[in-house]
Design an enzyme around this catalytic site. Structure first.
Site, PDB file in Angstrom:
ATOM      1  N   GLN A   1       4.923   9.187   7.372  1.00 38.40           N
ATOM      2  CA  GLN A   1       3.383  10.409   6.387  1.00 38.40           C
ATOM      3  C   GLN A   1       4.448  11.662   7.387  1.00 38.40           C
ATOM      4  O   GLN A   1       4.113  12.925   6.357  1.00 38.40           O
ATOM      5  CB  GLN A   1       2.493  10.245   7.309  1.00 38.40           C
ATOM      6  CG  GLN A   1       1.970   8.385   6.862  1.00 38.40           C
ATOM      7  CD  GLN A   1      -0.021   8.242   7.153  1.00 38.40           C
ATOM      8  OE1 GLN A   1       0.032   9.405   7.701  1.00 38.40           O
ATOM      9  NE2 GLN A   1       0.021   7.266   6.697  1.00 38.40           N
TER      10      GLN A   1
ATOM     11  N   ARG B   1      -8.626  11.893  12.506  1.00 40.85           N
ATOM     12  CA  ARG B   1      -7.730  11.844  12.761  1.00 40.85           C
ATOM     13  C   ARG B   1      -6.575  13.409  12.802  1.00 40.85           C
ATOM     14  O   ARG B   1      -6.631  14.300  12.150  1.00 40.85           O
ATOM     15  CB  ARG B   1      -6.603  10.559  12.101  1.00 40.85           C
ATOM     16  CG  ARG B   1      -7.647   9.052  11.484  1.00 40.85           C
ATOM     17  CD  ARG B   1      -7.127   8.832  10.559  1.00 40.85           C
ATOM     18  NE  ARG B   1      -5.750   7.992  11.240  1.00 40.85           N
ATOM     19  CZ  ARG B   1      -4.618   7.326   9.950  1.00 40.85           C
ATOM     20  NH1 ARG B   1      -5.273   6.526   8.672  1.00 40.85           N
ATOM     21  NH2 ARG B   1      -3.607   6.332  10.326  1.00 40.85           N
TER      22      ARG B   1
ATOM     23  N   ARG C   1       3.099   6.012  -3.497  1.00 42.55           N
ATOM     24  CA  ARG C   1       3.883   6.131  -3.917  1.00 42.55           C
ATOM     25  C   ARG C   1       4.040   6.671  -5.231  1.00 42.55           C
ATOM     26  O   ARG C   1       5.197   7.890  -5.875  1.00 42.55           O
ATOM     27  CB  ARG C   1       5.510   6.160  -2.576  1.00 42.55           C
ATOM     28  CG  ARG C   1       5.189   6.419  -1.565  1.00 42.55           C
ATOM     29  CD  ARG C   1       6.378   6.126  -0.298  1.00 42.55           C
ATOM     30  NE  ARG C   1       6.333   6.520   0.678  1.00 42.55           N
ATOM     31  CZ  ARG C   1       4.911   6.269   1.802  1.00 42.55           C
ATOM     32  NH1 ARG C   1       4.089   5.394   1.282  1.00 42.55           N
ATOM     33  NH2 ARG C   1       5.021   6.498   3.339  1.00 42.55           N
TER      34      ARG C   1
ATOM     35  N   ARG D   1      -7.563  -3.241   9.163  1.00 46.03           N
ATOM     36  CA  ARG D   1      -6.910  -4.543   9.853  1.00 46.03           C
ATOM     37  C   ARG D   1      -7.696  -5.143  11.409  1.00 46.03           C
ATOM     38  O   ARG D   1      -6.989  -6.217  12.048  1.00 46.03           O
ATOM     39  CB  ARG D   1      -5.397  -3.568  10.326  1.00 46.03           C
ATOM     40  CG  ARG D   1      -5.052  -3.009   8.957  1.00 46.03           C
ATOM     41  CD  ARG D   1      -3.177  -2.608   9.375  1.00 46.03           C
ATOM     42  NE  ARG D   1      -2.516  -1.806   7.970  1.00 46.03           N
ATOM     43  CZ  ARG D   1      -2.440  -2.532   6.773  1.00 46.03           C
ATOM     44  NH1 ARG D   1      -2.663  -3.801   6.495  1.00 46.03           N
ATOM     45  NH2 ARG D   1      -1.939  -2.209   6.160  1.00 46.03           N
TER      46      ARG D   1
ATOM     47  N   ASP E   1       1.695  -1.100  11.913  1.00 49.07           N
ATOM     48  CA  ASP E   1       0.105  -1.574  11.150  1.00 49.07           C
ATOM     49  C   ASP E   1      -0.084  -3.027  11.984  1.00 49.07           C
ATOM     50  O   ASP E   1      -0.700  -3.460  11.541  1.00 49.07           O
ATOM     51  CB  ASP E   1       0.403  -1.919   9.614  1.00 49.07           C
ATOM     52  CG  ASP E   1       0.424   0.298   9.873  1.00 49.07           C
ATOM     53  OD1 ASP E   1      -0.103   0.876   9.978  1.00 49.07           O
ATOM     54  OD2 ASP E   1       0.238   0.407   8.136  1.00 49.07           O
TER      55      ASP E   1
ATOM     56  N   LYS F   1       0.566  -1.187  -0.193  1.00 46.81           N
ATOM     57  CA  LYS F   1      -0.215   0.268   0.334  1.00 46.81           C
ATOM     58  C   LYS F   1       0.632   1.346   0.584  1.00 46.81           C
ATOM     59  O   LYS F   1       0.675   2.661  -0.970  1.00 46.81           O
ATOM     60  CB  LYS F   1      -1.105  -0.134   1.065  1.00 46.81           C
ATOM     61  CG  LYS F   1      -1.943   1.283   1.422  1.00 46.81           C
ATOM     62  CD  LYS F   1      -3.682   0.677   2.277  1.00 46.81           C
ATOM     63  CE  LYS F   1      -2.964   0.611   3.836  1.00 46.81           C
ATOM     64  NZ  LYS F   1      -2.944   1.598   3.985  1.00 46.81           N
ATOM     65  N   SER F   2       2.100   1.291   0.865  1.00 48.28           N
ATOM     66  CA  SER F   2       2.675   2.374   0.781  1.00 48.28           C
ATOM     67  C   SER F   2       3.122   3.138  -0.576  1.00 48.28           C
ATOM     68  O   SER F   2       3.545   3.926  -0.434  1.00 48.28           O
ATOM     69  CB  SER F   2       3.491   1.957   2.351  1.00 48.28           C
ATOM     70  OG  SER F   2       3.394   2.071   3.218  1.00 48.28           O
TER      71      SER F   2
ATOM     72  N   ARG G   1      -6.539   1.751  17.755  1.00 41.24           N
ATOM     73  CA  ARG G   1      -5.842   0.651  18.106  1.00 41.24           C
ATOM     74  C   ARG G   1      -5.875  -0.780  19.427  1.00 41.24           C
ATOM     75  O   ARG G   1      -6.144  -1.819  19.550  1.00 41.24           O
ATOM     76  CB  ARG G   1      -5.142  -0.276  16.554  1.00 41.24           C
ATOM     77  CG  ARG G   1      -5.887   0.550  15.634  1.00 41.24           C
ATOM     78  CD  ARG G   1      -4.681  -0.547  14.339  1.00 41.24           C
ATOM     79  NE  ARG G   1      -5.626   0.075  13.521  1.00 41.24           N
ATOM     80  CZ  ARG G   1      -5.099  -0.369  12.108  1.00 41.24           C
ATOM     81  NH1 ARG G   1      -3.234  -0.271  12.031  1.00 41.24           N
ATOM     82  NH2 ARG G   1      -5.074   0.317  10.758  1.00 41.24           N
TER      83      ARG G   1
HETATM   84  C1  S3P Z   1       2.577   5.237   6.502  1.00 44.54           C
HETATM   85  C2  S3P Z   1       3.110   5.403   7.131  1.00 44.54           C
HETATM   86  C3  S3P Z   1       2.118   4.846   9.178  1.00 44.54           C
HETATM   87  C4  S3P Z   1       1.424   3.891   8.665  1.00 44.54           C
HETATM   88  C5  S3P Z   1       0.658   3.645   7.669  1.00 44.54           C
HETATM   89  C6  S3P Z   1       1.447   4.098   6.222  1.00 44.54           C
HETATM   90  C7  S3P Z   1       3.099   5.035   4.942  1.00 44.54           C
HETATM   91  O1  S3P Z   1       1.773   5.476   9.488  1.00 44.54           O
HETATM   92  O2  S3P Z   1       1.180   3.490   9.843  1.00 44.54           O
HETATM   93  O3  S3P Z   1      -0.436   2.527   7.527  1.00 44.54           O
HETATM   94  O4  S3P Z   1       2.608   4.643   3.714  1.00 44.54           O
HETATM   95  O5  S3P Z   1       3.749   6.860   4.860  1.00 44.54           O
HETATM   96  P1  S3P Z   1       2.665   6.561  10.452  1.00 44.54           P
HETATM   97  O6  S3P Z   1       3.638   7.487   9.020  1.00 44.54           O
HETATM   98  O7  S3P Z   1       1.322   8.149  10.665  1.00 44.54           O
HETATM   99  O8  S3P Z   1       3.094   6.495  11.247  1.00 44.54           O
END
Ligand code: S3P
Length: 436
Positions: free
Chosen positions: A177, A119, A24, A396, A323, A19-20, A354
């Protein structure tokens, strides 16, 4: 959907793309020159939100259901959206796109679902404001009929982009993030922008942006980026998501008579903490065919039923498995002895709180789990029984408790099974395929 106990899982599967990395690929492709091709792109709702936001910003993106073609327009090619940018459930979309929008000569307004509107966004407003962008939050109760100002620090919000100053941001939290938002804004800065984190968070932005041609240097927990690089479109092949593989790692370990081979999983050390945690719990895990895929380490992961025992998880491990903590808590409930999860306050500000959603559901299944301020303490070894799981629409939580239900007595039901589409649309089909 009702889940009942199964006695064995065997076979092979490939989990969907990370996903990350998928997010990107779209974002960096959009601000690069020319074509970016993203294969094994995760077609989950979160990554589709990223595609739709960049389309609204004037980027042509073709998606045939597996391959995505992004027709990038360069660092200064985005155009103002006439509509509100809807990030859906995706914190990554909201925070990373804000870094890019901070450097644009126009205004953008972002909104998302009920979870996103709770959030914390102040964590990006602080550094991006220091660089020169301006933010205004709107009261979600009236929005979009009435733009009533609030200082909630949450979506919906408007970003007024600007020419940006470079900063050296000392981030109080280890968050990829936040780091990524600052680094992306740094592309539009007037000098070298740096971010130092307390502990290294996932480094996909640093690796992938360098691949697109950015000047970026990582030293320990500091990343530095030079402004105005010439970014060129790339071919990105996304490895399988270890956060999705985590459910099958746990399933293979806690279900008797099981052996599961999960193919092509990204094992970047800033993401693969679940492997160390599972090994520390006595899990039988073998990495096969280790290789590099688009600059990211990947392997096939073989898991076999194991007698697990408790462990302590905390400190610099936490960002590498943040996660995965819901499914690790489930594994711990099936392990002998005590597992302590600490230094994980960030769990409270994910898609659900969570600490609450994990402890409430595990206790409802007959587990012995105590919430703490920064994590939880799990006394393993109780016989779990089915119950109705409250998912809080958190993908999740739904997946972690599906794995718990497959090893619990009686029936487990869910108030919402569809939220898995956020990160793993084919989760139930893949699970079915492994049943003996
Ligand atoms: C992510 C960073 C994480 C993660 C999220 C995806 C990312 O969050 O929990 O599911 O793709 O950069 P945080 O940066 O808030 O820890």
């Amino acid at each position: 959907m009702n889940i009942t106990k199964k006695h064995s899982f065997r076979g092979e599967l490939s989990v969907p793309g990370d996903k990350s990395i998928s997010h990107r690929g779209i974002m960096f492709g959009a601000i690069s020159n020319g074509l970016t091709e993203v294969t094994n792109f995760l077609q989950g709702a979160d990554c589709l939100s990223t595609i739709s936001c960049f389309r609204q910003l004037g980027i042509s993106i073709e998606n045939d259901g597996s391959k995505v073609l992004v027709h990038g327009k360069g660092l200064h090619g985005l155009t103002q959206s006439q509509q509100i940018l809807d990030v859906g459930n995706s914190g990554t979309t909201a925070r990373l796109i804000s870094g890019i929008l901070a450097g644009q000569p126009f205004q953008s307004t972002l909104n998302g679902d009920a979870s996103i509107r709770k959030r914390p966004m102040n964590r990006i407003f602080t550094p991006l404001s220091e660089m020169g962008a301006r933010f205004q939050c709107w009261d979600a109760g009236y929005f979009p009929d009435l733009y009533k100002k609030t200082s909630s620090g949450c979506a919906p919000f408007t970003i007024q982009g600007s020419s940006l100053r470079h900063i050296h941001y000392q981030s109080p939290i280890a968050s990829a993030q936040v780091k990524s938002a600052v680094l992306l804004a740094g592309l539009y800065g007037d000098g070298i922008t740096k971010v130092t984190e307390p502990v290294l968070s996932r480094n996909h932005t640093e690796l992938m942006l360098a691949g697109f041609g950015a000047d970026i240097l990582s030293t320990d927990t500091t990343a530095a980026i030079w402004p105005e690089p010439k970014l060129e479109g790339q071919a990105i092949h996304v490895p399988g998501d270890i956060s999705s593989a985590a459910y099958f790692i746990a399933l293979g370990l806690i279900t008797p008579n099981s052996e599961i081979l999960i193919q092509n999983v990204g094992i970047n050390p800033t993401r693969s903490g679940i492997l160390q945690a599972a090994l520390a719990m006595g899990g039988k895990i073998t990495l096969l065919n280790q290789r590099t895929v688009s600059g990211e380490p990947a392997a096939d992961i073989l898991v076999t039923s194991s007698s697990l025992h408790g462990t302590t998880i905390g400190g610099s491990q936490i960002p590498t498995l943040i996660d995965e903590l819901p499914i690790i808590a489930v594994m711990a409930a099936f392990a002998e002895g005590t597992t302590i999860i600490k230094d994980a306050q960030e769990l409270k500000v994910k898609e659900s709180d969570r600490i609450l959603s994990v402890t409430e559901n595990l206790n409802a299944m007959g587990g012995k789990i105590t919430p703490t301020d920064d994590g939880m303490i799990i006394e393993g070894g109780s016989l779990l029984h089915g119950t109705e799981i409250k998912t809080y629409q958190d993908h999740r939580i739904a997946m972690a408790f599906c794995i718990a239900g497959l090893n619990a007595e009686g029936e487990t039901t869910f108030d919402d099974r569809n939220c898995v589409t956020i990160s793993y649309p084919s989760f139930y089909e893949d699970l079915e395929h492994l049943q003996v």
